[in-house]
Motif scaffolding. Structure first.
Motif, short mmCIF file in Angstrom:
data_model
loop_
_atom_site.label_atom_id
_atom_site.label_comp_id
_atom_site.label_asym_id
_atom_site.label_seq_id
_atom_site.Cartn_x
_atom_site.Cartn_y
_atom_site.Cartn_z
N HIS A 21 -75.14 -28.02 -76.64
CA HIS A 21 -74.55 -29.29 -76.24
C HIS A 21 -74.74 -30.32 -77.35
N GLY A 22 -73.64 -30.78 -77.95
CA GLY A 22 -73.75 -31.80 -78.99
C GLY A 22 -72.54 -31.79 -79.91
N GLU A 23 -72.67 -32.47 -81.03
CA GLU A 23 -71.58 -32.64 -81.99
C GLU A 23 -71.48 -31.37 -82.84
N SER A 24 -70.26 -30.86 -82.99
CA SER A 24 -70.16 -29.51 -83.54
C SER A 24 -70.60 -29.39 -85.00
N ILE A 25 -70.17 -30.29 -85.88
CA ILE A 25 -70.55 -30.10 -87.30
C ILE A 25 -72.08 -30.17 -87.45
N THR A 41 -61.54 -20.44 -81.84
CA THR A 41 -61.69 -21.77 -81.28
C THR A 41 -60.37 -22.47 -81.03
N ASP A 42 -60.46 -23.47 -80.18
CA ASP A 42 -59.31 -24.27 -79.74
C ASP A 42 -59.75 -25.73 -79.91
N PRO A 43 -59.61 -26.28 -81.12
CA PRO A 43 -60.14 -27.63 -81.38
C PRO A 43 -59.25 -28.70 -80.76
N PRO A 44 -59.72 -29.96 -80.71
CA PRO A 44 -58.79 -31.03 -80.31
C PRO A 44 -57.63 -31.04 -81.32
N TYR A 45 -56.39 -31.11 -80.83
CA TYR A 45 -55.22 -31.03 -81.72
C TYR A 45 -54.88 -32.37 -82.36
N PHE A 75 -61.75 -36.15 -72.88
CA PHE A 75 -62.66 -35.93 -74.00
C PHE A 75 -62.30 -36.84 -75.17
N GLU A 76 -63.30 -37.07 -76.05
CA GLU A 76 -63.11 -37.96 -77.20
C GLU A 76 -62.63 -37.18 -78.42
N GLY A 77 -62.24 -37.91 -79.47
CA GLY A 77 -61.98 -37.29 -80.79
C GLY A 77 -60.62 -36.64 -80.90
N LEU A 189 -58.57 -29.92 -69.33
CA LEU A 189 -57.21 -30.46 -69.49
C LEU A 189 -56.34 -29.56 -70.36
N THR A 190 -56.97 -28.98 -71.40
CA THR A 190 -56.20 -28.12 -72.32
C THR A 190 -56.78 -26.70 -72.29
N GLY A 191 -57.27 -26.29 -71.12
CA GLY A 191 -57.91 -24.97 -71.00
C GLY A 191 -56.95 -23.82 -71.29
N PHE A 214 -65.77 -25.60 -80.35
CA PHE A 214 -65.09 -26.58 -79.47
C PHE A 214 -64.85 -25.88 -78.13
N ALA A 215 -65.94 -25.59 -77.44
CA ALA A 215 -65.89 -24.63 -76.34
C ALA A 215 -65.21 -25.15 -75.08
N GLY A 216 -65.12 -26.49 -74.91
CA GLY A 216 -64.47 -27.04 -73.72
C GLY A 216 -65.14 -26.51 -72.46
N ILE A 234 -70.22 -24.43 -78.72
CA ILE A 234 -70.69 -25.82 -78.87
C ILE A 234 -69.70 -26.72 -78.15
N GLU A 235 -70.23 -27.70 -77.41
CA GLU A 235 -69.36 -28.66 -76.71
C GLU A 235 -70.10 -29.98 -76.59
N ARG A 236 -69.36 -31.07 -76.76
CA ARG A 236 -69.96 -32.40 -76.79
C ARG A 236 -70.03 -33.07 -75.42
N GLU A 237 -69.06 -32.77 -74.55
CA GLU A 237 -69.00 -33.47 -73.25
C GLU A 237 -69.86 -32.73 -72.22
C1 LIG Z 1 -59.04 -28.24 -76.77
S1 LIG Z 1 -60.57 -28.40 -75.98
C2 LIG Z 1 -61.12 -26.72 -75.75
C3 LIG Z 1 -60.70 -26.14 -74.43
C4 LIG Z 1 -61.14 -24.69 -74.23
N1 LIG Z 1 -60.34 -23.79 -75.02
C5 LIG Z 1 -61.08 -24.28 -72.78
O1 LIG Z 1 -60.38 -23.30 -72.43
O2 LIG Z 1 -61.73 -24.92 -71.96
C6 LIG Z 1 -61.56 -29.03 -77.27
C7 LIG Z 1 -62.98 -29.44 -76.86
O3 LIG Z 1 -63.68 -29.86 -78.03
C8 LIG Z 1 -64.61 -30.87 -77.67
N2 LIG Z 1 -64.90 -31.63 -78.89
C9 LIG Z 1 -64.08 -32.46 -79.57
N3 LIG Z 1 -64.68 -32.95 -80.67
C10 LIG Z 1 -65.93 -32.39 -80.68
C11 LIG Z 1 -67.03 -32.49 -81.58
N4 LIG Z 1 -66.94 -33.24 -82.68
N5 LIG Z 1 -68.15 -31.79 -81.31
C12 LIG Z 1 -68.22 -31.00 -80.18
N6 LIG Z 1 -67.21 -30.87 -79.30
C13 LIG Z 1 -66.07 -31.55 -79.55
C14 LIG Z 1 -63.89 -31.69 -76.60
O4 LIG Z 1 -64.84 -32.32 -75.76
C15 LIG Z 1 -63.05 -30.62 -75.89
O5 LIG Z 1 -63.68 -30.20 -74.70
#
Ligand SMILES: C[S@@+](CC[C@H](N)C(=O)[O-])C[C@H]1O[C@@H](n2cnc3c(N)ncnc32)[C@H](O)[C@@H]1O
Length: 251
Positions: A21-25, A41-45, A75-77, A189-191, A214-216, A234-237
């Motif tokens: 749980h935390g910031e990915s980088i 992975t499926d990052p924020p687009y 989610f943020e970012g 939301l984008t699962g 970016f595990a969501g 890894i996931e931040r929320e």
């Molecule tokens: C597109 S979603 C992934 C959804 C996933 N594939 C699923 O099926 O649930 C991207 C996720 O990356 C997380 N995220 C965005 N920026 C992040 C960061 N810097 N560090 C960790 N997580 C981050 C968001 O909270 C979001 O849940």
């Protein structure tokens, strides 16, 4: 973001699934080099409409049908412009490349609008870009109005860390995957559909390890566990961490 709790979920005699749980980088920097077999992975687009206001809107507005998120957390970012997105992706893609073993894969989801930025970033991070596979979501996919082509596909940019080995145990893998999204299988939301991720984790041999920074809601991790692969997510929320733990516990 200050959270760095680790939750490990290991099924008896099964694969080991680790949820960070935390910031990915920041957390990627704590992982050892050459210890996982693939980045999936499926990052924020950071996509949205062609206007800046479209891009910077809340993900609920951007991604939920008629703005109804059905309780799925936002989610943020997700509001970077093309240049900051490319630069940021190259940073985490470079860190992931260090963690993946030589010859290992990167499979990274992206939409049509951000595809050029992602293929730049993956090359910028020194992965060898090999191609683009499509995820066909089906004819239920959105089209803004008549006269448009449906936004029916998302894309999986794939690359390897150095040469791509000739494998006797797996592949060739499909260049197009057709899976529609079922509401009962959508926990974000984008699962992504779990059966789609179950196919993708198969690029890693049974017993191998997948990394998803970016595990969501944890779909990659759930798929890995179902298919006998280990995974680190890894996931931040926090809300998503709780959803992931519930899903893993239910397997
Ligand atoms: C597109 S979603 C992934 C959804 C996933 N594939 C699923 O099926 O649930 C991207 C996720 O990356 C997380 N995220 C965005 N920026 C992040 C960061 N810097 N560090 C960790 N997580 C981050 C968001 O909270 C979001 O849940």
């Amino acid at each position: 973001m200050s959270h760095t709790h680790t939750h490990t979920h290991t099924a008896t005699n099964g694969p080991s699934i680790e949820v960070l749980h935390g910031e990915s980088i920041k957390l990627l920097r704590t992982l050892q080099s050459e210890t996982v077999d693939a980045l999936i992975t499926d990052p924020p687009y950071c996509s949205g409409t062609s206007s800046a206001t479209g891009r910077t809107a809340d993900p609920v507005v951007k991604y939920a049908q008629n703005g109804n998120a059905c309780g799925r957390p936002s989610f943020e970012g997700d509001a970077k412009d093309q240049r900051s997105f490319t630069r940021w992706c190259a940073d985490w893609l470079g860190e992931c490349r260090r963690i993946v073993k030589p010859g290992g894969y990167a499979l990274v989801f992206i939409d049509w609008r951000m595809l050029p930025a992602m293929t730049d970033a993956i090359q910028g991070a020194d992965w060898i870009w090999r191609g683009v596979a499509a995820w066909n979501k089906g004819a239920g996919a959105r089209a803004p109005h008549k006269g448009y082509f449906r936004h029916q596909c998302e894309f999986i940019v794939w690359a390897t860390k150095g040469p791509c080995a000739k494998r006797l145990d797996a592949g060739p893998f499909p260049g197009c995957y057709s899976f529609s999204t079922k509401q009962s299988d959508k926990h974000h939301l984008t699962g992504k559909p779990t059966p789609l991720m179950q196919e993708l984790v198969k690029v890693v041999p049974v017993g191998g390890t997948v990394l998803d920074p970016f595990a969501g809601s944890g779909t990659t991790l759930v798929a890995a566990q179902l298919e006998g692969r280990s995974a680190i997510g890894i996931e931040r929320e926090e809300a998503n961490i709780l959803i992931t733990k519930k899903r893993l516990a239910a397997i």
